[in-house]
Design an enzyme around this catalytic site. Structure first.
Site, short mmCIF file in Angstrom:
data_model
loop_
_atom_site.label_atom_id
_atom_site.label_comp_id
_atom_site.label_asym_id
_atom_site.label_seq_id
_atom_site.Cartn_x
_atom_site.Cartn_y
_atom_site.Cartn_z
N LYS A 1 3.13 11.98 3.66
CA LYS A 1 2.81 12.37 2.28
C LYS A 1 3.35 13.77 2.05
O LYS A 1 3.42 14.57 2.99
CB LYS A 1 1.29 12.39 2.09
CG LYS A 1 0.86 12.39 0.65
CD LYS A 1 0.94 10.99 0.10
CE LYS A 1 0.26 10.84 -1.22
NZ LYS A 1 0.02 9.40 -1.46
N1 GLU Z 1 2.01 7.10 -3.66
C1 GLU Z 1 1.74 5.73 -3.42
C2 GLU Z 1 0.59 5.57 -2.44
O1 GLU Z 1 -0.20 6.46 -2.26
C3 GLU Z 1 2.99 4.95 -3.02
C4 GLU Z 1 3.66 5.41 -1.76
C5 GLU Z 1 5.02 4.74 -1.52
O2 GLU Z 1 5.39 3.86 -2.27
O3 GLU Z 1 5.66 5.14 -0.55
O4 GLU Z 1 0.41 4.52 -1.88
#
Ligand code: GLU
Length: 389
Positions: free
Chosen positions: A81
């Site tokens: 993240k």
């Molecule tokens: N931000 C989204 C999540 O928390 C998608 C992450 C992604 O598609 O890599 O799942």
């Protein structure tokens, strides 16, 4: 090993926002993070968040959650993240573009389509992904697979934008509701958050016959017992920026909204909105975690003791990263799939995952969260053992 991250990178990005906007402003240094939690099962994968409250602790927790999500839905990725502590409402589009591109310049050594693939999260969108793609491609050649959640014109996937809300939360809300004998048709639903996930969730639940009795954004909520018209709410937000003042509704605070009597409560905003202060007062039968970590650990225990079923984040909102995987595969294949193919595969796979988690929960006499973690952690552990990490 699974408690700490594989790698944590922080970069500082000096910027004079006023040079790129009408705002007056001094030189500001923005801090950007990328936490890469685990890659035993494949490249790191996870969103990039632009929000004033972003900090390393939050990004760490969210990175770890991505490891469990990708493992639970069994796609060949790990978890990561990223984020920048920034209030995007204070920046012009041009300043935001520069900030995004400088973030990519500094993070490029740890990114890559076989190393770490970012995606949208709170405060970021397909446009931000397009800027990231452009910046990365400058030094690496055109690489659409470096990010997912891109615009369709640049190799994005049909169905990615609505994937989390549309197919998934509503789909899983439907399945979980069935399991507790709660008909979705005419069910009253309260949704906290009217961003990409909240909007598509609301829209899809309405097509399933549910009634959205309250909705909110960062400023506050609106309520209408007979059901809010979602298209009208969307137009109102497009015109005025906020839900506040939506005709035919009465306003209430976010705190009041969460405690409204309803059948299904869907927190689709930020972390920790259901916590020790309000968990005794939640009046829903089913809570579906569209947001990441919206229910604190203690509140989760309270909800369980009070007989409220919770569909946990790693299951409820996993459709986003699942379609991100489909997008990445399409980029590798250089062959786009039809919308119907994406949605069919999404629903089929989520149906399987939900059934597996539900059956395990029943077998073991545990809640859905515990069962989902058991499946996910088991897969990551096996990969670690096999690779001799
Ligand atoms: N931000 C989204 C999540 O928390 C998608 C992450 C992604 O598609 O890599 O799942």
């Amino acid at each position: 090993m699974l408690l700490s991250a594989f790698r944590e990178t922080a970069v500082s990005i000096p910027l004079r926002p006023h040079r790129h906007s009408d705002n007056d402003g001094e030189l500001r240094t923005y801090i950007g993070y990328r936490v890469q939690h685990n890659h035993a099962r494949g490249p790191f994968k996870g969103g990039l968040r632009f929000h004033p409250s972003v900090n390393l602790g939050e990004i760490r927790a969210l990175a770890q959650l991505m490891t469990w999500k990708t493992a639970l839905v069994d796609i060949p990725f790990g978890g990561a993240k990223g984020g920048i502590a920034v209030d995007t409402t204070q920046l012009s589009a041009h300043a935001l573009e520069i900030l995004t591109k400088r973030f990519v310049q500094k993070m490029a050594p740890v990114l890559g389509m076989h190393q770490d693939i970012p995606a949208p999260d709170i405060g970021t969108n397909p446009q931000v992904m397009a800027w990231m793609l452009e910046e990365y491609s400058k030094s690496h050649g055109y690489t659409p697979g470096i990010v997912t959640g891109k615009p369709l014109e640049l190799g994005g996937s049909a169905g990615r934008l609505e994937a989390t809300g549309h197919g998934v939360v509503a789909y899983l809300a439907g399945k979980a509701a069935q399991d507790i004998h709660l008909p979705v048709k005419d069910a009253s639903v309260v949704i906290q958050g009217f961003g990409n996930v909240g909007f598509h969730t609301a829209q899809h639940l309405v097509t399933m016959g549910a009634k959205i009795t309250a909705l909110s954004d960062a400023r506050g909520g609106v309520r209408c017992e007979t059901g809010i018209d979602i298209a009208q709410a969307q137009r109102h937000v497009a015109d005025s920026g906020w839900l506040e003042g939506l005709p035919g509704t009465e306003s209430l605070s976010n705190a009041e909204l969460l405690e409204l009597p309803c059948d299904i409560l869907i927190p689709a905003a930020v972390e920790g909105t259901i916590n020790c202060d309000n968990s005794e007062a939640i009046q829903a039968r089913l809570v579906v975690e569209a947001a990441n970590i919206p229910v604190t650990h203690l509140a989760d225990t309270t909800l369980r003791e009070r007989g409220i079923t919770v569909v946990p984040d790693l299951l409820a909102n996993v459709g986003g990263v699942l379609v991100s995987y489909y997008e990445w595969v399409q980029n590798l294949q250089e062959f786009p799939w039809e919308y119907d193919t994406v949605i069919q595969r999404l629903e089929r796979r989520l149906g399987r995952v939900y059934t597996q988690v539900r059956d395990l929960a029943q077998q073991r006499g545990v809640d859905l969260r515990t069962a989902a973690y058991e499946v996910a952690i088991g897969r990551v552990n096996r990969a670690i053992d096999l690779r001799g990490f």
